[in-house]
Write an enzyme that holds these catalytic residues in place. Structure first.
Site, PDB file in Angstrom:
ATOM      1  N   LYS A  38      40.909 -45.352  38.474  1.00 28.67           N
ATOM      2  CA  LYS A  38      41.578 -46.405  37.675  1.00 28.67           C
ATOM      3  C   LYS A  38      42.661 -45.791  36.785  1.00 28.67           C
ATOM      4  O   LYS A  38      42.640 -44.590  36.481  1.00 28.67           O
ATOM      5  CB  LYS A  38      40.574 -47.163  36.802  1.00 28.67           C
ATOM      6  CG  LYS A  38      39.856 -46.339  35.712  1.00 28.67           C
ATOM      7  CD  LYS A  38      40.602 -46.195  34.403  1.00 28.67           C
ATOM      8  CE  LYS A  38      39.863 -45.309  33.394  1.00 28.67           C
ATOM      9  NZ  LYS A  38      40.657 -44.746  32.328  1.00 28.67           N
ATOM     10  N   PRO A 122      41.600 -36.371  40.405  1.00 31.35           N
ATOM     11  CA  PRO A 122      41.560 -35.233  39.483  1.00 31.35           C
ATOM     12  C   PRO A 122      40.417 -35.389  38.463  1.00 31.35           C
ATOM     13  O   PRO A 122      40.123 -36.500  38.032  1.00 31.35           O
ATOM     14  CB  PRO A 122      42.913 -35.274  38.780  1.00 31.35           C
ATOM     15  CG  PRO A 122      43.772 -36.177  39.563  1.00 31.35           C
ATOM     16  CD  PRO A 122      42.894 -37.067  40.383  1.00 31.35           C
ATOM     17  N   VAL A 123      39.789 -34.259  38.118  1.00 34.51           N
ATOM     18  CA  VAL A 123      38.635 -34.274  37.200  1.00 34.51           C
ATOM     19  C   VAL A 123      39.120 -34.179  35.749  1.00 34.51           C
ATOM     20  O   VAL A 123      40.100 -33.499  35.460  1.00 34.51           O
ATOM     21  CB  VAL A 123      37.690 -33.094  37.538  1.00 34.51           C
ATOM     22  CG1 VAL A 123      36.554 -32.990  36.531  1.00 34.51           C
ATOM     23  CG2 VAL A 123      37.144 -33.248  38.951  1.00 34.51           C
ATOM     24  N   ALA A 128      38.660 -41.968  35.359  1.00 33.36           N
ATOM     25  CA  ALA A 128      37.278 -42.412  35.586  1.00 33.36           C
ATOM     26  C   ALA A 128      36.666 -41.866  36.871  1.00 33.36           C
ATOM     27  O   ALA A 128      35.857 -42.541  37.512  1.00 33.36           O
ATOM     28  CB  ALA A 128      37.185 -43.946  35.545  1.00 33.36           C
ATOM     29  N   GLY A 130      34.390 -39.502  37.605  1.00 31.37           N
ATOM     30  CA  GLY A 130      32.927 -39.406  37.649  1.00 31.37           C
ATOM     31  C   GLY A 130      32.276 -40.781  37.628  1.00 31.37           C
ATOM     32  O   GLY A 130      31.293 -41.034  38.349  1.00 31.37           O
ATOM     33  N   SER A 131      32.823 -41.676  36.828  1.00 36.54           N
ATOM     34  CA  SER A 131      32.259 -43.028  36.713  1.00 36.54           C
ATOM     35  C   SER A 131      32.344 -43.781  38.033  1.00 36.54           C
ATOM     36  O   SER A 131      31.415 -44.504  38.421  1.00 36.54           O
ATOM     37  CB  SER A 131      33.009 -43.840  35.649  1.00 36.54           C
ATOM     38  OG  SER A 131      32.942 -43.197  34.408  1.00 36.54           O
ATOM     39  N   ASP A 164      32.273 -46.770  31.462  1.00 39.08           N
ATOM     40  CA  ASP A 164      33.283 -47.194  32.447  1.00 39.08           C
ATOM     41  C   ASP A 164      32.672 -47.594  33.791  1.00 39.08           C
ATOM     42  O   ASP A 164      33.367 -48.112  34.672  1.00 39.08           O
ATOM     43  CB  ASP A 164      34.279 -46.053  32.719  1.00 39.08           C
ATOM     44  CG  ASP A 164      35.342 -45.951  31.634  1.00 39.08           C
ATOM     45  OD1 ASP A 164      35.458 -46.887  30.822  1.00 39.08           O
ATOM     46  OD2 ASP A 164      36.051 -44.931  31.618  1.00 39.08           O
TER      47      ASP A 164
HETATM   48  P1  ATP Z   1      37.244 -41.067  32.043  1.00 42.74           P
HETATM   49  O1  ATP Z   1      38.540 -41.600  32.525  1.00 42.74           O
HETATM   50  O2  ATP Z   1      36.081 -42.010  32.285  1.00 42.74           O
HETATM   51  O3  ATP Z   1      37.295 -40.485  30.665  1.00 42.74           O
HETATM   52  P2  ATP Z   1      37.660 -38.536  33.211  1.00 42.74           P
HETATM   53  O4  ATP Z   1      38.614 -38.694  34.349  1.00 42.74           O
HETATM   54  O5  ATP Z   1      38.278 -38.113  31.914  1.00 42.74           O
HETATM   55  O6  ATP Z   1      36.850 -39.857  33.014  1.00 42.74           O
HETATM   56  P3  ATP Z   1      35.715 -37.230  34.869  1.00 42.74           P
HETATM   57  O7  ATP Z   1      36.591 -36.777  35.982  1.00 42.74           O
HETATM   58  O8  ATP Z   1      34.851 -38.389  35.119  1.00 42.74           O
HETATM   59  O9  ATP Z   1      36.557 -37.461  33.549  1.00 42.74           O
HETATM   60  O10 ATP Z   1      34.822 -35.944  34.468  1.00 42.74           O
HETATM   61  C1  ATP Z   1      34.502 -35.573  33.171  1.00 42.74           C
HETATM   62  C2  ATP Z   1      33.390 -34.524  33.213  1.00 42.74           C
HETATM   63  O11 ATP Z   1      32.212 -35.102  33.808  1.00 42.74           O
HETATM   64  C3  ATP Z   1      33.739 -33.304  34.024  1.00 42.74           C
HETATM   65  O12 ATP Z   1      34.043 -32.253  33.171  1.00 42.74           O
HETATM   66  C4  ATP Z   1      32.504 -33.019  34.891  1.00 42.74           C
HETATM   67  O13 ATP Z   1      31.897 -31.786  34.584  1.00 42.74           O
HETATM   68  C5  ATP Z   1      31.505 -34.138  34.612  1.00 42.74           C
HETATM   69  N1  ATP Z   1      31.099 -34.806  35.871  1.00 42.74           N
HETATM   70  C6  ATP Z   1      29.847 -35.167  36.205  1.00 42.74           C
HETATM   71  N2  ATP Z   1      29.814 -35.773  37.399  1.00 42.74           N
HETATM   72  C7  ATP Z   1      31.078 -35.816  37.855  1.00 42.74           C
HETATM   73  C8  ATP Z   1      31.674 -36.324  39.029  1.00 42.74           C
HETATM   74  N3  ATP Z   1      30.966 -36.914  40.003  1.00 42.74           N
HETATM   75  N4  ATP Z   1      33.024 -36.223  39.146  1.00 42.74           N
HETATM   76  C9  ATP Z   1      33.743 -35.644  38.161  1.00 42.74           C
HETATM   77  N5  ATP Z   1      33.233 -35.125  37.049  1.00 42.74           N
HETATM   78  C10 ATP Z   1      31.908 -35.222  36.871  1.00 42.74           C
END
Ligand code: ATP
Length: 317
Positions: A38, A122-123, A128, A130-131, A164
Site C-alpha cells: 500500500k 521493500p522491507v 506495509a 509485513g502486514s 495495518d
Molecule cells: P508499515 O508500512 O506497516 O510501517 P513497513 O513497510 O515500514 O510497514 P515492514 O516491511 O512490514 O515495515 O517490516 C518492518 C519490520 O518487521 C522488519 O524490520 C522485519 O524485521 C519485521 N518483519 C516481520 N515479518 C515480516 C515480513 N513478513 N515482511 C517484512 N518484514 C517483517
C-alpha cells in the site's frame, strides 16, 4: 530463482485484481496468494491515545506490487517459514508465522503448515510489507482449513497482530481511522501510474512517531478533501492534496527523501509524497512513458535503490 526485483515489478503491472489473487489447487492442501503493498495518499496523526498509540486518519491505496505467499499443509504439526530475504526472521517474529499461529491456536489445528514467502515489497519502507503478508496468511489459512471466517472476522483477528493488517485484508482504497483499524471503503482511485522509489536507507516507524511533534505549526492533511478528489476522479486535486504529517520528521533525518520528491516533480509528476513513515516516496503520473522516464532518471542518478512503476489496485466494492 528470484527474478531481478525491478524487472519483476515491471512484469506485474498488468496483472489481476485483488479478488483474483489466489488460486487453490485441486486437493485444497496448498494455496498461492499475492500480498499487495500500500501507499498513503494522505496521512494525518490526530493525537496520542491513553494507551500510547497514535490516532490516525489515512487514505490507503493498494498498489500492484506484491509479495508471493505460498502455503502448504503437511502433517508435521509445526508452522515453518522460508523466505528469500536472509535477514528476515523465520520464527515467531515473522508476521506470517504470527498470523498462522493465531488461527492454529484458536481453531486447535493439529496439522502443520509450510509458508514460502517471496519478498518483493521493500522491507521497512512504509508500504506495509509485513502486514500484507500476515493478511494473506490469515485469508489463506481460513480457506485451506475451511474455517468459515468472514472478512470482518479475519480483520478483527488481524488487528490483534498489527494495526495495518485489517486494511491489508480489505485492500483497495480506504479511509483508515482509530489506530488504523477502523476502515471505511471509499471510491476507487482513478487510473494513474505511481513511480515508487525507496532510497537505500531504512526508517524505524517507532523513531518517526517518537519524534513527531503535534502543535499549532503542524500542517495537517485535508483528508476529507482527498476523499472528495478521489470520488470525483480528479487527479489534479489528488496530486495537490497529497500530504503526510510524518514527512517532516523523516525528511529531517533523511533529506534524500526531499531530493527524490523534487526529482519526481521535475520529471513531470503531478504530485509526490512519502508513504507511511517512509522512506519510500511515490510520484503520480497520468502517462506511463513519463513515469518510466522518471524511474529511469532516479535509477541513473542513484537517488533510489529500489524503483518501480506501478498502478493502483482496486477490489470489489
Ligand atoms: P508499515 O508500512 O506497516 O510501517 P513497513 O513497510 O515500514 O510497514 P515492514 O516491511 O512490514 O515495515 O517490516 C518492518 C519490520 O518487521 C522488519 O524490520 C522485519 O524485521 C519485521 N518483519 C516481520 N515479518 C515480516 C515480513 N513478513 N515482511 C517484512 N518484514 C517483517
Amino acid at each position: 530463482m528470484f527474478a531481478n526485483i525491478e524487472e519483476f515489478s515491471y512484469n506485474i503491472i498488468e496483472l489481476a485484481y485483488l479478488e483474483d489473487s489466489y488460486m487453490k489447487n485441486g486437493d485444497n492442501k496448498s494455496i498461492a496468494l499475492k500480498a499487495y503493498a500500500k501507499i498513503n495518499l494522505a496521512l494525518d496523526v490526530i493525537g496520542v491515545l491513553e494507551n500510547g498509540y497514535h490516532e490516525v486518519s489515512m487514505i490507503m491505496q493498494s498498489v500492484d506490487m506484491y509479495d508471493k505467499v505460498n502455503l502448504y499443509v503437511n502433517n508435521s504439526g509445526k508452522i515453518t517459514v522460508k523466505t528469500n530475504l536472509s535477514f528476515l526472521p523465520v520464527g515467531p517474529d515473522n508476521l506470517v508465522y504470527k498470523a498462522a499461529a493465531l488461527l492454529f491456536d484458536e481453531f486447535d489445528i493439529k496439522a502443520g503448515l509450510a509458508i514460502d514467502l517471496y519478498k518483493y515489497i521493500p522491507v521497512a519502507a512504509g508500504m506495509a510489507g509485513g502486514s500484507t503478508d500476515a493478511a494473506a496468511v490469515l485469508k489463506g489459512v481460513n480457506e485451506l482449513f475451511s474455517l468459515g471466517l468472514s472478512m470482518e472476522e479475519l480483520m478483527e483477528r488481524g488487528a490483534r497482530i498489527g494495526a495495518d493488517i485489517p486494511y491489508c485484508i480489505m485492500g483497495g482504497t480506504a479511509l483508515a481511522e482509530g489506530i488504523g483499524e477502523k476502515l471505511t471503503r471509499i471510491s476507487p482511485c482513478p487510473d494513474c501510474y505511481f513511480v515508487v522509489g525507496k532510497p537505500g536507507i531504512s526508517v524505524s516507524t517507532k523513531y518517526v512517531y517518537d519524534n513527531l511533534v503535534l502543535d499549532e505549526n503542524t500542517k495537517h492533511p485535508d483528508v476529507k478533501g482527498m476523499i472528495k478528489a478521489i470520488e470525483e476522479k480528479n487527479i489534479d486535486l489528488i496530486c495537490s492534496g497529497l500530504s503526510n504529517v510524518l514527512e517532516d520528521v523523516t525528511v529531517k533525518a533523511h533529506p534524500v527523501i526531499h531530493e527524490i520528491k523534487h526529482r519526481m516533480m521535475e520529471a513531470g509528476a503531478g504530485g509526490a509524497l512519502m508513504s507511511g513513515s517512509g522512506p519510500t516516496v511515490f510520484g503520480i503520473f497520468t502517462e506511463r512513458d513519463k513515469a518510466e522516464k522518471c524511474a529511469e532518471i532516479l535509477r541513473e542518478e542513484g537517488l533510489t535503490k529500489n524503483t518501480y512503476v506501478t498502478t493502483p489496485v482496486n477490489c470489489a466494492q
